[in-house]
Design an enzyme around this catalytic site. Structure first.
Site, PDB file in Angstrom:
ATOM      1  N   CYS A  68       0.922  -1.163  -0.088  1.00 36.00           N
ATOM      2  CA  CYS A  68      -0.133   0.015  -0.001  1.00 36.00           C
ATOM      3  C   CYS A  68       1.138   1.198  -0.016  1.00 36.00           C
ATOM      4  CB  CYS A  68      -0.856   0.038   1.189  1.00 36.00           C
ATOM      5  SG  CYS A  68      -1.688  -1.354   1.427  1.00 36.00           S
ATOM      6  N   GLU A  88       9.579  -1.278  -1.333  1.00 31.89           N
ATOM      7  CA  GLU A  88       9.272  -2.159  -0.227  1.00 31.89           C
ATOM      8  C   GLU A  88       9.327  -3.911  -0.561  1.00 31.89           C
ATOM      9  OE1 GLU A  88       5.227  -1.696   1.244  1.00 31.89           O
ATOM     10  OE2 GLU A  88       5.157   0.430   1.061  1.00 31.89           O
TER      11      GLU A  88
END
Length: 194
Positions: A68, A88
């Protein structure tokens, strides 16, 4: 010198209202802002789950969908998805498919901190291994999609509130994630149409 990351503030209809520093947004009266969620699948149709790093401000240590984040002001949402997947999870991805263009949610933690996001949802397919960034991700796990859906819907798998809301909407697109038909970019909220 590093400049502070900003997020795009939006109204209920998805029009941009301006920007605010990311560090100042997530609080007790979090304004509605533009974000994204993504679900990463491998060639076998398994979904990548991530456990949020323990030091995250919102939902630390909670299992959720793959990745996200927030687009930078002026950044296309699909580009933001690819940027955050690289940062990430160490994934180099060519494209992200838009699945739920107008998903939005509001959720409050027990300490009163609120997430309030207009959060289109994307699907990504990868064939390379994941290299989690410990600043963002505490743990990863691949799971067959049906097992994941059943676990979330039966309350056997605890996930973030946004993920819990997204799962039934995604299953409405069909049982096989590889067969979901992407939504047109024109269906995105105005602030996300670049």
């Amino acid at each position: 010198m590093t400049t502070e990351e900003h997020v795009v503030l939006v109204d209920r209809d998805g029009h941009a209202l301006g920007t605010a520093p990311k560090t100042a947004v997530h609080r007790h009266d979090t304004p509605l802002h533009l974000a994204f969620s993504s679900y990463v699948f491998d060639q076998d149709g398994r979904v990548l789950l991530t456990r949020r790093a323990d030091h995250k401000i919102t939902w630390p240590g909670v299992w959720t969908n793959s990745c996200c984040g927030h687009p930078l002001p002026g950044e296309a949402l699909d580009h933001a998805v690819l940027r955050r997947l690289s940062y990430e999870l160490g994934l180099s991805v060519a494209r992200a498919d838009l699945m739920l263009p107008t998903f939005a949610y509001r959720a409050a933690m027990t300490n009163g901190i609120v997430e309030h996001e207009l959060c289109p949802v994307y699907r990504v397919t990868v064939g390379s291994p994941v290299t989690p960034n410990p600043d963002e991700v505490g743990q990863t796990r691949w799971m067959p999609w049906k097992e994941f859906v059943d676990g979330v819907q039966n309350g056997l798998l605890a996930v973030s509130p946004w993920c819990r809301e997204q799962v039934p909407l995604l299953t409405g697109l069909g049982a096989d994630p590889t067969m979901w038909q992407p939504a047109p970019a024109a269906d995105l909220p105005p602030a996300a149409r670049l």
